[in-house]
Design an enzyme around this catalytic site. Structure first.
Site, short mmCIF file in Angstrom:
data_model
loop_
_atom_site.label_atom_id
_atom_site.label_comp_id
_atom_site.label_asym_id
_atom_site.label_seq_id
_atom_site.Cartn_x
_atom_site.Cartn_y
_atom_site.Cartn_z
N GLU A 115 0.82 -1.18 -0.10
CA GLU A 115 -0.01 0.00 0.16
C GLU A 115 0.77 1.21 -0.28
O GLU A 115 0.58 2.24 -0.68
CB GLU A 115 -0.96 -0.02 1.20
CG GLU A 115 -2.17 -1.16 1.07
CD GLU A 115 -2.71 -1.49 2.36
OE1 GLU A 115 -2.01 -1.62 3.47
OE2 GLU A 115 -4.16 -1.71 2.18
N GLU A 135 -3.28 -10.12 3.70
CA GLU A 135 -4.16 -9.74 5.04
C GLU A 135 -5.29 -10.94 5.30
O GLU A 135 -5.46 -11.09 6.53
CB GLU A 135 -4.94 -8.50 5.00
CG GLU A 135 -4.04 -7.11 5.16
CD GLU A 135 -3.54 -6.90 3.74
OE1 GLU A 135 -3.52 -7.43 2.52
OE2 GLU A 135 -2.76 -5.67 3.59
N1 CAA Z 1 4.63 -7.54 11.59
C1 CAA Z 1 5.28 -7.36 12.35
N2 CAA Z 1 6.61 -8.30 12.58
C2 CAA Z 1 6.67 -8.87 11.44
C3 CAA Z 1 6.13 -8.71 10.31
C4 CAA Z 1 4.94 -7.79 10.37
N3 CAA Z 1 4.26 -7.54 9.12
N4 CAA Z 1 6.61 -9.27 9.16
C5 CAA Z 1 7.66 -9.79 9.65
N5 CAA Z 1 7.98 -9.75 11.02
C6 CAA Z 1 8.98 -10.06 11.91
C7 CAA Z 1 8.76 -11.68 12.35
O1 CAA Z 1 7.75 -11.58 13.34
C8 CAA Z 1 10.09 -11.98 12.66
O2 CAA Z 1 10.41 -11.13 14.17
P1 CAA Z 1 11.15 -12.50 15.07
O3 CAA Z 1 12.81 -12.40 14.24
O4 CAA Z 1 11.08 -11.63 16.11
O5 CAA Z 1 10.56 -13.51 15.14
C9 CAA Z 1 10.99 -10.98 11.77
O6 CAA Z 1 10.31 -9.78 11.32
C10 CAA Z 1 11.43 -11.75 10.60
O7 CAA Z 1 10.36 -12.37 9.79
P2 CAA Z 1 10.18 -14.00 9.59
O8 CAA Z 1 10.99 -14.92 10.61
O9 CAA Z 1 8.96 -14.16 9.36
O10 CAA Z 1 10.90 -14.07 8.23
P3 CAA Z 1 10.92 -14.98 7.01
O11 CAA Z 1 11.89 -14.76 5.99
O12 CAA Z 1 10.60 -16.26 7.50
O13 CAA Z 1 9.32 -14.60 6.33
C11 CAA Z 1 7.70 -13.10 5.49
C12 CAA Z 1 9.34 -13.43 5.81
C13 CAA Z 1 7.03 -13.97 4.38
C14 CAA Z 1 7.41 -11.85 4.78
C15 CAA Z 1 6.68 -13.15 6.84
O14 CAA Z 1 7.63 -12.59 7.77
C16 CAA Z 1 5.56 -12.87 6.63
O15 CAA Z 1 4.54 -13.33 6.22
N6 CAA Z 1 5.24 -11.64 7.48
C17 CAA Z 1 4.01 -11.06 7.40
C18 CAA Z 1 3.33 -10.35 6.03
C19 CAA Z 1 1.97 -10.06 6.34
O16 CAA Z 1 1.29 -10.81 6.59
N7 CAA Z 1 1.73 -8.57 5.92
C20 CAA Z 1 0.52 -7.94 6.17
C21 CAA Z 1 0.21 -7.46 7.53
S1 CAA Z 1 -1.29 -6.84 7.75
C22 CAA Z 1 -1.42 -5.24 7.03
O17 CAA Z 1 -0.40 -4.90 6.59
C23 CAA Z 1 -2.64 -4.59 7.11
C24 CAA Z 1 -2.67 -3.24 6.39
O18 CAA Z 1 -2.85 -2.95 5.44
C25 CAA Z 1 -2.08 -2.05 7.02
#
Ligand code: CAA
Length: 261
Positions: A115, A135
């Site tokens: 976004e 999401e």
């Molecule tokens: N919020 C908070 N923390 C996050 C995050 C997020 N969106 N994305 C990643 N992190 C954190 C993880 O919790 C992790 O923290 P720790 O080391 O303390 O465990 C760190 O970043 C590294 O992430 P991963 O270990 O998960 O890394 P990965 O390489 O295994 O995976 C990823 C990468 C596929 C991007 C995965 O992190 C992921 O799926 N993240 C979430 C993506 C997501 O769902 N985004 C949408 C959020 S909702 C939103 O955005 C609503 C809106 O419109 C405002």
């Protein structure tokens, strides 16, 4: 001004670089980060010497992996509405900046990250970039404008597919669907972005701002009103010294020295 969650730098005269700087959480956007972005956008907006803004994410892995899930987890509905409205307001102010804005996407560009990228005028991506609105995996909808801006960028069918499946799209597909303008090898991305920024910074500053304004405002108007807007900004250019300098330099076969006035 010093920030905790972002960096605002001027790598070259007139060129601003805003980096979301929370690499340990893949640059996730919490409320404080969004608030700092609002202040940084105001700084760029207030600087009449600003020519272009690049937006990126710190670290190798992510542009922005979305809204901060840890912070959102405990919100009740009205707090979620406040967070969404904050995000919408800040991304709209980014979209409405007078100078061109480019998202420089170096990795995960998910949810609120996508976004943020779409609130920029266009997107340059590394070959490692991954785009998506995941999401629905979390039981929520996009909240920072994704349902609207993705639809306007890639069309209704592709937007509904991406948002309801949560499917990620790699850089080459992102080009094919019109989400991204150009893809570069990761190690060249920032250099290429700076090259484009330099190109824009060398053009007539008033004409660049007015051209962006005509495009951004005109797309929400009927064609006749948008045509009138275009003729008004065109005429306004002729009240600037930049127009005199630009056309005189052409006739005299030399490079124009624009002053932005
Ligand atoms: N919020 C908070 N923390 C996050 C995050 C997020 N969106 N994305 C990643 N992190 C954190 C993880 O919790 C992790 O923290 P720790 O080391 O303390 O465990 C760190 O970043 C590294 O992430 P991963 O270990 O998960 O890394 P990965 O390489 O295994 O995976 C990823 C990468 C596929 C991007 C995965 O992190 C992921 O799926 N993240 C979430 C993506 C997501 O769902 N985004 C949408 C959020 S909702 C939103 O955005 C609503 C809106 O419109 C405002």
């Amino acid at each position: 001004m010093t920030y905790q969650n972002i960096l605002l730098e001027q790598p070259e005269s007139g060129i601003y670089l805003l980096s979301v700087n929370r690499p340990k959480v893949l640059n996730a956007l919490n409320a404080e980060t969004v608030s700092e972005m609002e202040s940084a956008i105001r700084t760029v907006s207030d600087d009449r010497n600003a020519r272009v803004l690049l937006v990126t994410g710190a670290g190798e892995k992510a542009f922005v992996a979305g809204g901060d899930i840890a912070e959102m987890q405990g919100l009740h509905a009205m707090q979620a509405k406040t967070f969404s409205q904050q995000g919408l307001r800040v991304l709209r102010s980014l979209e409405q900046l007078a100078v061109p804005t480019i998202a420089v996407v170096n990795g995960y560009c998910l949810g609120g990250g996508n976004e943020l990228a779409m609130a920029c005028d266009w997107i340059m991506a590394s070959d490692k970039a991954v785009f998506g609105q995941p999401e629905v995996n979390l039981g929520v909808t996009p909240g920072f404008g994704g349902t609207q801006r993705l639809t306007r960028r890639v069309g209704t069918a592709m937007a509904i597919e991406m948002i309801t499946t949560g499917r990620n799209v790699k850089a080459e597909e992102a080009i094919a669907i019109g989400l991204v303008n150009h893809v570069y090898p990761a190690e060249q991305l920032m250099d290429e972005a700076l090259k484009v920024a330099r190109t824009i910074a060398a053009k007539g500053p008033v004409s660049v701002r007015l051209a962006k304004e005509a495009i951004q405002r005109g797309q929400h108007m009927d064609l006749d009103s948008a045509g009138l807007l275009e003729s008004e900004v065109f005429a306004l250019c002729f009240a600037t010294t930049d127009q005199k300098e630009g056309m005189t330099a052409f006739v005299e076969k030399r490079k124009a020295a624009f002053k932005g006035e």
